[in-house]
Design a protein around this motif. Structure first.
Motif, mmCIF file in Angstrom:
data_model
loop_
_atom_site.group_PDB
_atom_site.id
_atom_site.type_symbol
_atom_site.label_atom_id
_atom_site.label_comp_id
_atom_site.label_asym_id
_atom_site.label_seq_id
_atom_site.Cartn_x
_atom_site.Cartn_y
_atom_site.Cartn_z
ATOM 1 N N LEU A 97 0.827 -1.205 0.000
ATOM 2 C CA LEU A 97 0.000 0.000 0.000
ATOM 3 C C LEU A 97 0.862 1.256 0.000
ATOM 4 O O LEU A 97 1.903 1.315 0.643
ATOM 5 N N ARG A 98 0.410 2.263 -0.725
ATOM 6 C CA ARG A 98 1.066 3.570 -0.745
ATOM 7 C C ARG A 98 0.048 4.651 -0.390
ATOM 8 O O ARG A 98 -1.110 4.569 -0.794
ATOM 9 N N GLY A 99 0.475 5.647 0.357
ATOM 10 C CA GLY A 99 -0.433 6.737 0.712
ATOM 11 C C GLY A 99 0.095 7.538 1.875
ATOM 12 O O GLY A 99 1.029 7.122 2.572
ATOM 13 N N ARG A 100 -0.508 8.669 2.117
ATOM 14 C CA ARG A 100 -0.016 9.561 3.168
ATOM 15 C C ARG A 100 -0.304 9.039 4.573
ATOM 16 O O ARG A 100 0.240 9.566 5.551
ATOM 17 N N GLY A 134 0.444 5.984 5.434
ATOM 18 C CA GLY A 134 1.314 4.837 5.617
ATOM 19 C C GLY A 134 0.687 3.575 5.060
ATOM 20 O O GLY A 134 -0.400 3.595 4.477
ATOM 21 N N LYS A 135 1.350 2.461 5.254
ATOM 22 C CA LYS A 135 0.859 1.211 4.672
ATOM 23 C C LYS A 135 0.196 0.288 5.682
ATOM 24 O O LYS A 135 -0.400 -0.720 5.303
ATOM 25 N N ARG A 136 0.236 0.613 6.967
ATOM 26 C CA ARG A 136 -0.385 -0.238 7.986
ATOM 27 C C ARG A 136 -1.677 0.373 8.541
ATOM 28 O O ARG A 136 -2.669 -0.333 8.736
ATOM 29 N N LEU A 137 -1.666 1.669 8.776
ATOM 30 C CA LEU A 137 -2.778 2.324 9.448
ATOM 31 C C LEU A 137 -4.119 2.185 8.722
ATOM 32 O O LEU A 137 -5.143 1.928 9.379
ATOM 33 N N PRO A 138 -4.211 2.338 7.399
ATOM 34 C CA PRO A 138 -5.529 2.227 6.747
ATOM 35 C C PRO A 138 -6.217 0.894 7.005
ATOM 36 O O PRO A 138 -7.446 0.851 7.193
ATOM 37 N N PHE A 139 -5.472 -0.191 7.026
ATOM 38 C CA PHE A 139 -6.082 -1.492 7.281
ATOM 39 C C PHE A 139 -6.600 -1.574 8.716
ATOM 40 O O PHE A 139 -7.687 -2.120 8.971
ATOM 41 N N MET A 140 -5.833 -1.041 9.649
ATOM 42 C CA MET A 140 -6.246 -1.082 11.045
ATOM 43 C C MET A 140 -7.508 -0.262 11.278
ATOM 44 O O MET A 140 -8.423 -0.693 11.982
ATOM 45 N N LEU A 141 -7.567 0.919 10.674
ATOM 46 C CA LEU A 141 -8.747 1.770 10.829
ATOM 47 C C LEU A 141 -9.973 1.158 10.159
ATOM 48 O O LEU A 141 -11.096 1.280 10.657
ATOM 49 N N MET A 142 -9.773 0.499 9.039
ATOM 50 C CA MET A 142 -10.882 -0.144 8.346
ATOM 51 C C MET A 142 -11.425 -1.329 9.150
ATOM 52 O O MET A 142 -12.632 -1.583 9.186
ATOM 53 N N ALA A 194 -0.311 4.709 17.521
ATOM 54 C CA ALA A 194 1.101 4.341 17.330
ATOM 55 C C ALA A 194 1.422 4.183 15.847
ATOM 56 O O ALA A 194 2.495 4.593 15.384
ATOM 57 N N ALA A 195 0.514 3.600 15.093
ATOM 58 C CA ALA A 195 0.740 3.427 13.654
ATOM 59 C C ALA A 195 0.860 4.779 12.950
ATOM 60 O O ALA A 195 1.664 4.940 12.029
ATOM 61 N N TRP A 196 0.078 5.748 13.382
ATOM 62 C CA TRP A 196 0.155 7.090 12.795
ATOM 63 C C TRP A 196 1.490 7.750 13.110
ATOM 64 O O TRP A 196 2.128 8.347 12.242
ATOM 65 N N ARG A 197 1.957 7.587 14.343
ATOM 66 C CA ARG A 197 3.209 8.227 14.737
ATOM 67 C C ARG A 197 4.433 7.506 14.171
ATOM 68 O O ARG A 197 5.472 8.125 13.955
ATOM 69 N N LEU A 198 4.308 6.204 13.927
ATOM 70 C CA LEU A 198 5.449 5.433 13.446
ATOM 71 C C LEU A 198 5.501 5.322 11.933
ATOM 72 O O LEU A 198 6.483 4.826 11.385
ATOM 73 N N LYS A 199 4.473 5.799 11.249
ATOM 74 C CA LYS A 199 4.424 5.584 9.801
ATOM 75 C C LYS A 199 5.602 6.205 9.052
ATOM 76 O O LYS A 199 6.026 5.640 8.037
ATOM 77 N N PRO A 200 6.199 7.315 9.483
ATOM 78 C CA PRO A 200 7.354 7.805 8.726
ATOM 79 C C PRO A 200 8.550 6.858 8.761
ATOM 80 O O PRO A 200 9.412 6.926 7.899
#
Length: 463
Positions: A72-75, A77-85, A203-209
């Motif tokens: 996944l690509r996007g602003r 990150g690649k983990r957070l969208p799945f977790m939020l969904m 944590a996923a939001w803060r670690l995504k960079p």
């Protein structure tokens, strides 16, 4: 390669995401079948088949979820969208599956099927990216184990909450089969899932960079998923680990499904004794978190995982097997005390195995990146989940069919032959199957020196 370790606050925020799979895994695996067979009109064999089918569907989806999160690509990150969904579906399904209405069987069966599948899929969609998020950080051998152990501790805390909540209805309402006794349990679970999910997402939001890049994406994302999965399976070290882990879960699922029945019917424990034994197991599991982080400083992960597996099998299969053949002539209170002690030991052994196996997957991802140039943390966790859940589903189906052949009725007492059969399934059969997992795990070859070489080589490549 630069080693990054999050601050204590951020590490704890990340680890708290383990509450989600801790609560859901233990609720679904330990209590759901017991609930369905005592408080609903669904036949035992039908319930077992539905639960097994949900696990198999989830197993098929798991590697796709892991690969998709890698690519996944996007602003965000690649983990957070799945977790939020996943989070809202997890909250909805874990409540609904323990709050089925008083309806005819033909209405309950499809409703249960939908809820069970959604619960399993949403759990994977949150858990796999969250696990991969921890592996995204370039941690050395021991530090990865420390972070994994911290997440394991939160995972077990979630499981303990599920068990404590489950005991509130299992002890008081299950025998009467009163669905109203489960209402508070069905409210407790989604609250904990929501709290853990929000923390893990922060944590996923803060670690995504800091997340490492995946393999490829864009227009060929579908092809990338297939390529990622094939690449993961090509890794010989990974094949050894996933084979051992899958075989272990096949045996573990048999014992886990019969856990409450064995304690209540086979051992004939009373309400207080059942509670003590279950809580003793979680005492050991909680103790495994700090022990795992410390013990890998002195022993290799493979050694810890294999020793833990042997210890757990001895605790699960040993007392039952001895009792089956009349070699455990204890009084009832002595049996309860023995089971409490062995449950602490078994929980500790299982915790050491689980925490180190998860850490070993991250090490394999590092090796794979060096060998093939692909960063597939999510794919490795997804493929491992596929094998584990497929084995778990087969174990559930096997146990359900075996109980059906025994004409098992939860509301009736077991005769001598049925008691022997349940003990045989729980102990020698389940434990013996898990023991086979040692064969591939003993051939695992990444030790601390090999991992240090891999990390050094990756650092050279990055310059």
């Amino acid at each position: 390669m630069r080693h990054r370790f999050p601050s204590r606050g951020l590490a704890l925020t990340y680890a708290a995401g383990g509450l989600v799979d801790g609560v859901m895994f233990n609720a679904l695996n330990t209590f759901l079948f017991f609930y369905l067979s005592t408080a609903t009109k669904i036949p035992v064999d039908v319930a077992a088949i539905i639960l097994a089918a949900a696990v198999v569907v989830d197993a098929i989806a798991a590697p796709l979820i892991g690969s998709a999160s890698d690519n996944l690509r996007g602003r965000f990150g690649k983990r957070l969208p799945f977790m939020l969904m996943a989070l809202p579906f997890a909250i909805w399904s874990i409540h609904g599956v323990f709050a089925l209405p008083d309806a005819p069987v033909h209405v309950l069966v499809p409703q249960l099927a939908v809820l069970a599948i959604v619960a399993r899929l949403s759990l994977s969609m949150f858990q796999l990216p969250h696990l991969a998020l921890g592996a995204d950080m370039a941690l050395p051998y021991e530090r990865r184990s420390r972070l994994t152990a911290l997440r394991w501790f939160c995972n077990i805390c979630g499981g303990l909450i599920a068990v404590l909540g489950g005991l509130a209805w299992e002890v008081t309402g299950a025998e009467a089969g009163d669905p109203a006794a489960f209402e508070r349990f069905a409210v407790l679970l989604p609250c904990v899932v929501a709290a853990g999910g929000v923390s893990g997402s922060i944590a996923a939001w803060r670690l995504k960079p800091t997340s490492s890049p995946g393999t490829s994406g864009g227009k060929n994302a579908g092809l990338s998923l297939l390529v990622s999965f094939v690449q993961a399976v090509r890794n010989p070290t990974f094949r050894l680990l996933v084979l051992g882990s899958g075989v272990f879960f096949a045996g573990f699922s048999i014992g886990n499904m019969l856990n409450l029945y064995t304690k209540i019917r086979f051992w004939q424990l009373n309400q207080t004794e059942v509670s003590c034994v279950l809580l003793a197991s979680f005492t050991g599991l909680l103790g495994a978190a700090p022990v795992a982080g410390w013990i890998v400083r002195w022993f290799e992960k493979k050694t810890v995982a294999c020793a833990g597996l042997i210890g757990f099998i001895m605790v699960q299969a040993g007392p039952v097997t001895l009792h089956l053949f009349g070699a455990l002539p204890f009084a009832q209170f002595q049996i309860a005390m023995m089971l409490s002690i062995t449950s602490v030991m078994g929980g500790l052994a299982l915790g050491l195995t689980g925490a180190t196996l998860n850490s070993m997957i991250g090490d394999i991802a590092d090796e794979h990146r060096l060998l093939y140039g692909s960063n597939l943390q999510g794919t490795f966790y997804g493929a491992t989940a596929f094998a584990n859940k497929l084995a778990n589903g087969l174990g559930i189906a096997f146990t359900g069919l075996a109980l059906d052949l025994l004409k098992f009725s939860p509301s009736d007492g077991l005769d001598e032959a049925e008691t022997f059969a349940v003990g045989l399934l729980y102990g020698p059969i389940g434990g013996g199957l898990s023991l086979i997992a040692l064969i591939p795990l003993m051939r695992y070859r990444i030790d601390r020196h090999e991992h240090a070489r891999i990390v050094a080589a990756l650092g050279t490549q990055s310059h």
